[in-house]
Design a protein around this motif. Structure first.
Motif, mmCIF file in Angstrom:
data_model
loop_
_atom_site.group_PDB
_atom_site.id
_atom_site.type_symbol
_atom_site.label_atom_id
_atom_site.label_comp_id
_atom_site.label_asym_id
_atom_site.label_seq_id
_atom_site.Cartn_x
_atom_site.Cartn_y
_atom_site.Cartn_z
ATOM 1 N N GLU A 15 46.059 34.675 49.769
ATOM 2 C CA GLU A 15 47.556 34.478 49.812
ATOM 3 C C GLU A 15 47.711 33.475 49.206
ATOM 4 N N GLN A 16 46.919 32.326 49.005
ATOM 5 C CA GLN A 16 47.061 31.144 48.227
ATOM 6 C C GLN A 16 46.631 31.158 46.821
ATOM 7 N N GLU A 17 45.971 32.200 46.438
ATOM 8 C CA GLU A 17 45.196 32.308 45.018
ATOM 9 C C GLU A 17 45.834 33.364 44.291
ATOM 10 N N PRO A 18 46.273 32.803 43.063
ATOM 11 C CA PRO A 18 46.765 33.449 42.060
ATOM 12 C C PRO A 18 45.731 34.710 41.514
ATOM 13 N N ALA A 19 46.151 35.504 40.859
ATOM 14 C CA ALA A 19 45.359 36.691 40.353
ATOM 15 C C ALA A 19 44.236 36.238 39.522
ATOM 16 N N ALA A 20 44.478 35.078 38.527
ATOM 17 C CA ALA A 20 43.524 34.551 37.495
ATOM 18 C C ALA A 20 42.190 33.890 38.289
ATOM 19 N N GLN A 21 42.756 33.259 39.747
ATOM 20 C CA GLN A 21 41.438 32.762 40.375
ATOM 21 C C GLN A 21 40.765 33.819 41.020
ATOM 22 N N SER A 24 38.301 35.062 38.591
ATOM 23 C CA SER A 24 37.253 34.122 38.340
ATOM 24 C C SER A 24 36.179 34.515 39.385
ATOM 25 N N ALA A 25 36.661 34.187 40.704
ATOM 26 C CA ALA A 25 35.864 34.211 42.003
ATOM 27 C C ALA A 25 35.173 35.798 41.782
ATOM 28 N N PHE A 26 35.878 36.832 41.449
ATOM 29 C CA PHE A 26 35.186 38.021 41.334
ATOM 30 C C PHE A 26 33.885 38.220 40.337
ATOM 31 N N LEU A 27 34.231 37.568 39.112
ATOM 32 C CA LEU A 27 33.571 37.355 37.874
ATOM 33 C C LEU A 27 32.126 36.796 38.407
ATOM 34 N N ALA A 65 31.282 33.157 31.237
ATOM 35 C CA ALA A 65 32.090 32.310 30.534
ATOM 36 C C ALA A 65 33.623 33.006 30.751
ATOM 37 N N LEU A 66 33.730 34.318 31.122
ATOM 38 C CA LEU A 66 34.897 34.914 31.443
ATOM 39 C C LEU A 66 35.359 34.247 32.682
ATOM 40 N N ALA A 67 34.429 33.915 33.846
ATOM 41 C CA ALA A 67 34.996 33.299 35.118
ATOM 42 C C ALA A 67 35.461 32.057 34.776
ATOM 43 N N ALA A 68 34.781 31.201 33.806
ATOM 44 C CA ALA A 68 35.355 29.875 33.327
ATOM 45 C C ALA A 68 36.688 29.804 32.964
ATOM 46 N N VAL A 69 36.822 30.837 32.011
ATOM 47 C CA VAL A 69 38.412 30.960 31.389
ATOM 48 C C VAL A 69 39.406 31.517 32.407
ATOM 49 N N ALA A 70 38.860 32.314 33.358
ATOM 50 C CA ALA A 70 40.057 32.919 34.498
ATOM 51 C C ALA A 70 40.327 31.479 35.183
ATOM 52 N N ALA A 71 39.249 30.844 35.577
ATOM 53 C CA ALA A 71 39.474 29.756 36.543
ATOM 54 C C ALA A 71 40.529 28.719 36.056
ATOM 55 N N VAL A 139 45.340 43.849 36.109
ATOM 56 C CA VAL A 139 46.186 43.358 35.038
ATOM 57 C C VAL A 139 45.524 42.147 34.176
ATOM 58 N N ALA A 140 45.232 41.170 35.176
ATOM 59 C CA ALA A 140 44.553 39.901 34.851
ATOM 60 C C ALA A 140 43.500 40.109 34.114
ATOM 61 N N LEU A 141 42.522 41.008 34.824
ATOM 62 C CA LEU A 141 41.479 41.093 34.235
ATOM 63 C C LEU A 141 41.511 41.793 32.715
ATOM 64 N N THR A 142 42.479 42.751 32.638
ATOM 65 C CA THR A 142 42.677 43.433 31.431
ATOM 66 C C THR A 142 43.249 42.483 30.368
ATOM 67 N N VAL A 143 44.078 41.503 30.614
ATOM 68 C CA VAL A 143 44.410 40.405 29.640
ATOM 69 C C VAL A 143 43.204 39.573 29.295
#
Length: 311
Positions: A15-21, A24-27, A65-71, A139-143
Motif C-alpha cells: 500500500e505504501q509502494e508506487p507501481a515503479a517501486q 523494481s522489487a519484482f525485477l 539495469a531495469l530494476a535500477a531505473v524503476a527504483a 503498465v509501469a513495466l510496459t513503459v
C-alpha cells in the motif's frame, strides 16, 4: 493510485509502494527467471550463439539495469543512470543483429518482444492478475520496456554513426596512398574531391612518409582531382607549408589547362608553390635536384647511347 496485496509483498508495504517501486522489487526478485526466459527470445538467442549461459548472463544484467531505473522512478527517461551499465552491451547486441540483415524496425520488435515474458511473471505475483493493482504494475513495466527499446535504438544509431565515421576515415587513408618513387622522393596521387577531412588525412600521411623515408622531395599529384576551388587550393597551400616545415620541398603536379584557368579566375595565388604539368615532370625535377640524370631509353635492338637512361 496505491498498490495493494501481492503474493510476495505484504499488504502493508504494498500500500505504501508506487507501481515503479514494485516493478523494481519484482525485477530484482525474479531476475533469474526473467533472464532464463529472455535467453530464448530472438534478440538474445541469435546474438549469443556460442553458449546459452552467455545469453542468461546478459539477461540478468539487463534485468538489473531495469530494476535500477524503476527504483529511481524515471521509467520513461532514456538518460536514467541505470541504463549506463548496459548501454554498450545493448549497442553490441543491436549491431550484431544489424550485421545479420535485420533492419532497425526488426531490432525494435525483438526488444519489444521481451516485455511479455516479464509481464507474465509479473501478473503471477498478484492474487488477481487482472485486478487494478496488477494492471498498474504491468503498465509501469510496459513503459519501462518501451524506454528500453528507445535506449537500444539510440545506442544502435550512435554505434552505426561511429562505424560510418571509422569507415570514412579508413577510406580516406586508402584513397590517399603515399608512394616512394625514388630515394628521398615520395608522392601522393590524389583522386576525387578534396574536403577538409580528407585534406587532413593527406597532410598527416604525407608528413609521416617524409619522416619515415627521410624524403627531401614530396609530390602532390592532382591529375585525378576534378575541380580546384579556393578551399582545395587552401588545403594544398597548407600541405605544402607543412612539408616545408618538415624539411621537404613540395611539388604540385597534374595542373590541367582547365584547372589553371579556374585558379586564375578565382585569383588564387600559387606563386610560392612549385608546380609541374605532370607527375613525370615533377619526378624528373626531383631527380635532377638530386643529381640523377634522365635520358631517353634506346629502342629495342639498338645500341644504347652512352648517356641514355638514368645515371
Amino acid at each position: 493510485m496505491q498498490v495493494s496485496v501481492s503474493v510476495s509483498v505484504s499488504e502493508e508495504n504494498a500500500e505504501q509502494e508506487p507501481a515503479a517501486q514494485q516493478v523494481s522489487a519484482f525485477l530484482e526478485r525474479r531476475r533469474e527467471q526473467i533472464a532464463q526466459r529472455w535467453a530464448d527470445a530472438a534478440l538474445f538467442r541469435t546474438v549469443f550463439t556460442v553458449s546459452r549461459d552467455e545469453a542468461v548472463e546478459a539477461g540478468r544484467a539487463v534485468a538489473a539495469a531495469l530494476a535500477a531505473v524503476a527504483a529511481s522512478g524515471r521509467l520513461d527517461d532514456i538518460r536514467a543512470s541505470g541504463f549506463e551499465a548496459v548501454r554498450d552491451q545493448l549497442g553490441r547486441m543491436a549491431a550484431s543483429r544489424a550485421r545479420t540483415g535485420i533492419d532497425p524496425d526488426g531490432v525494435a520488435r525483438e526488444v519489444a518482444a521481451l516485455r511479455e515474458p516479464a509481464a507474465e511473471l509479473l501478473r503471477a505475483e498478484f492474487e488477481d492478475p487482472n485486478g487494478p493493482e496488477a494492471l498498474e504494475c504491468v503498465v509501469a513495466l510496459t513503459v519501462l520496456m518501451g524506454t528500453l527499446r528507445l535506449v537500444v535504438m539510440e545506442t544502435a544509431v550512435s554505434a552505426s554513426e561511429e562505424l560510418i565515421a571509422r569507415q570514412r576515415e579508413q577510406l580516406h587513408e586508402v584513397a590517399t596512398p603515399v608512394i616512394k618513387l625514388w630515394e628521398s622522393t615520395v608522392a601522393v596521387p590524389l583522386i576525387g574531391t578534396l574536403d577538409s577531412a580528407r585534406s587532413q588525412v593527406v597532410m598527416e600521411s604525407l608528413l609521416d612518409a617524409i619522416v619515415a623515408e627521410r624524403a627531401r622531395y614530396a609530390i602532390l599529384d592532382i591529375t585525378g582531382v576534378p575541380t580546384v576551388d579556393s578551399l582545395v587550393a587552401q588545403h594544398l597551400m597548407k600541405t605544402v607549408a607543412a612539408a616545408r616545415l618538415m624539411g621537404a620541398e613540395c611539388i604540385v603536379s597534374g595542373i590541367r589547362p582547365a584547372i589553371a584557368q579556374t585558379i586564375v579566375h578565382l585569383g588564387i595565388d600559387l606563386g610560392t608553390v612549385l608546380t609541374r604539368g605532370s607527375l613525370a615532370d615533377a619526378l624528373a625535377y626531383a631527380l635532377s635536384r638530386q643529381g640523377v640524370g634522365i635520358g631517353p631509353v634506346a629502342p629495342a635492338g639498338t645500341a644504347p647511347a652512352a648517356d641514355a637512361g638514368v645515371r
